[in-house]
Design a protein around this motif. Sequence first.
Motif, PDB file in Angstrom:
ATOM      1  N   GLY A 492       0.803  -1.221   0.000  1.00  6.04           N
ATOM      2  CA  GLY A 492       0.000   0.000   0.000  1.00  6.04           C
ATOM      3  C   GLY A 492       0.826   1.256   0.000  1.00  6.04           C
ATOM      4  N   SER A 493       1.939   1.263  -0.739  1.00  4.99           N
ATOM      5  CA  SER A 493       2.805   2.436  -0.720  1.00  4.99           C
ATOM      6  C   SER A 493       2.148   3.621  -1.425  1.00  4.99           C
ATOM      7  N   PRO A 494       2.234   4.834  -0.827  1.00  7.38           N
ATOM      8  CA  PRO A 494       1.716   6.032  -1.514  1.00  7.38           C
ATOM      9  C   PRO A 494       2.520   6.369  -2.762  1.00  7.38           C
ATOM     10  N   ARG A 495       3.695   5.769  -2.921  1.00  5.65           N
ATOM     11  CA  ARG A 495       4.497   6.032  -4.112  1.00  5.65           C
ATOM     12  C   ARG A 495       3.809   5.520  -5.376  1.00  5.65           C
ATOM     13  N   TYR A 496       2.919   4.532  -5.245  1.00  2.48           N
ATOM     14  CA  TYR A 496       2.228   4.011  -6.423  1.00  2.48           C
ATOM     15  C   TYR A 496       1.372   5.092  -7.082  1.00  2.48           C
ATOM     16  N   ASP A 497       0.718   5.903  -6.251  1.00  6.89           N
ATOM     17  CA  ASP A 497      -0.074   7.002  -6.809  1.00  6.89           C
ATOM     18  C   ASP A 497       0.823   8.019  -7.502  1.00  6.89           C
ATOM     19  N   GLU A 498       2.029   8.233  -6.956  1.00  4.72           N
ATOM     20  CA  GLU A 498       2.968   9.143  -7.605  1.00  4.72           C
ATOM     21  C   GLU A 498       3.387   8.601  -8.959  1.00  4.72           C
ATOM     22  N   ILE A 499       3.574   7.274  -9.046  1.00  7.47           N
ATOM     23  CA  ILE A 499       3.966   6.665 -10.323  1.00  7.47           C
ATOM     24  C   ILE A 499       2.874   6.863 -11.365  1.00  7.47           C
TER      25      ILE A 499
END
Length: 666
Positions: A492-499
């Motif tokens: 559930g990393s918030p970095r996925y939304d950044e990607i």
Amino acid sequence: MSTTTTAAPRGGARVHVQKFGTFLSNMVLPNIGAFIAWGLITALFIQSGWITLIGNELFGYVPGLDPGKYDYGFVSALGGWDGEHVGIVGPMITYLLPILIGYTGGRMMYDDNIRGGVVGAIATMGAVTGADVPMFLGAMIMGPLGGWSMKKIDALWDGKIKPGFEMLVNNFSAGIWGMILAIVGFVVAGPFVQAFSDLAESVVDFLVDNSLLPLTSIFVEPAKVLFLNNAINHGVFTPLGTAEAAEQGKSILFLIEANPGPGAGLLLAYMFFGKGLARASAPGALLIQFVGGIHEIYFPYVLMKPKLILAVILGGMTGVATNLVFDSGLQAPAAPGSIIAVWLQAPASSFVGVTLSVILAATVSFLVAAFLLKIDNSDDEGDLSKATTDMEAMKGKRSSVAGALTGAGTAGKEIRSIVFACDAGMGSSAMGASVLRRKIQAAGHGDVTVVNKAISNLTDTFDLVVTHQDLTTRAQQKTPSAIHVSVDNFMGSPRYDEIVEMIDAGGAGGGAAAAAAPEAEIGSDVLAEDSIVLRGTATSRDEAITEAGRLLVAAGAVDPSYVDAMHERETSVSTHMGNLLAIPHGTNEAKGAIRRTAISFVRYPAHVDWNGKPAEFVIGIAGAGNDHLGLLSKIAGIFVDSAQVERLREAQTPGEVLAVLDSVKV
């Protein structure tokens, strides 16, 4: 576009100092509002404050108050300067601010658990009453100690308390341990911090008396550019400055790091004498830095031409020297370091000196930077994008303002191929790839492929590489031209939304479906019912790895040596995925010990401590080929869905576990 990294490699003294400074600042920053409130009350209502200087007669006395007791009237009494009335200023700095810091530190150390915060606050109260100085440093010691120790104590009887006695045990354990820590704080921490504060005060007095304080800019300004500003400002200057302000009504220490003048002067020089993108972006950066108070915006301009560090050093020295000459300072931290915050925290007696310190610091920085830019005869205007990338790498994450320097940050680089990389390339990376693939497909980018590989098998052909934060450096060596994103939570990393935002900015669009993991039949021997345990017996991470591995051995899927490889894998990078899930598996070198693909499933209702994170579900993995990836994709779909996780938690038979897995489509 030059190589872009969005996370910093770990290691080195700078990173350790940065992490320690971040830890300290994370206790202070959530409470900056309280510091500002205290500073404003001080600036307005103490005897030399703005309102009391105008005249208490404008506000009069409050009926019922003894005029003889409140010699300065009701307004100045709020500041507590009448000799008898306590006022607000004293209790806030003595009790409120340290206890807030202690509570925040304790809660941080107990995984954001309120129990840790409460015990941290109790422990801090002991330190507060054990000395006569503002106990900020004591709070930064006793608060985290209280939260950390309470977490360890609770772990001793986790899952062993009889139903109905949980509240009794929890309340009394927190109360008793809090009492013990309060006594320790009173007897040990208070006197220790008192001695340290006296020593620090002596050092500051020596520097001031000998006009040496401006020399601190030689260390402070380069450290800021290396992203150690939080370690310096909130870890050192804020606690020392607050203690000094409590005694003297102001402190010069608040303006050593936070003075916006040096950065403003540098950006002004780029506006007039810079070249290309740097010159074009400088006006916007200046507004963000000087008015918004976000100093990190000018760091890339220094990194692009390192000799300009001389400009900000001399500018910083000028600002400090000006405040020394005028005996000026702030009454509370200027956070963020905006000219507006600086003026709000400047007492009336220091307003002229503080303003001049900003103006003169900017002037000197401008003149030096302009000279250095003027004599720079190279045609190279500097790579601002790369400098911004370097700044983000030192920060450890994408900058919230970096897009102002390069237009759109990573915008313009089309991202069509993404790889998740881990040590073995069959467990953590497969789960993360599945979660990200779903997000990308949901955003309408069907032609973006998402695959997973072992780091050793990476080739420099991917647009973006995602790794665990401890593996980023290795991945960068294999794929230097790719964008690198580090995560610490594959589920559930918030970095996925950044990607996904990066893909949007890069222009990737719809098309064929993104590469997906091959399907695996649940009914096959990949996950047999005998390999499903609903109440694991392990009480630690290593025991849980062994339990999951032995199930794989018992199923005939792996040789016994594979269990040792699972432990070896865990020593390099944690296999905790987030969302209460861990997926231990062997190293890439241990694939020869795998006879066939198989998965084991163990549930721990009382949870297992997995490197400080709770794990309720442990799934052992042995992947001979790619036929286990479909099941991993199903598992990933479950653990991002709280309803499905609850079904697994309530399953009473291995068959029900298989039914839950079979209900998820990939």
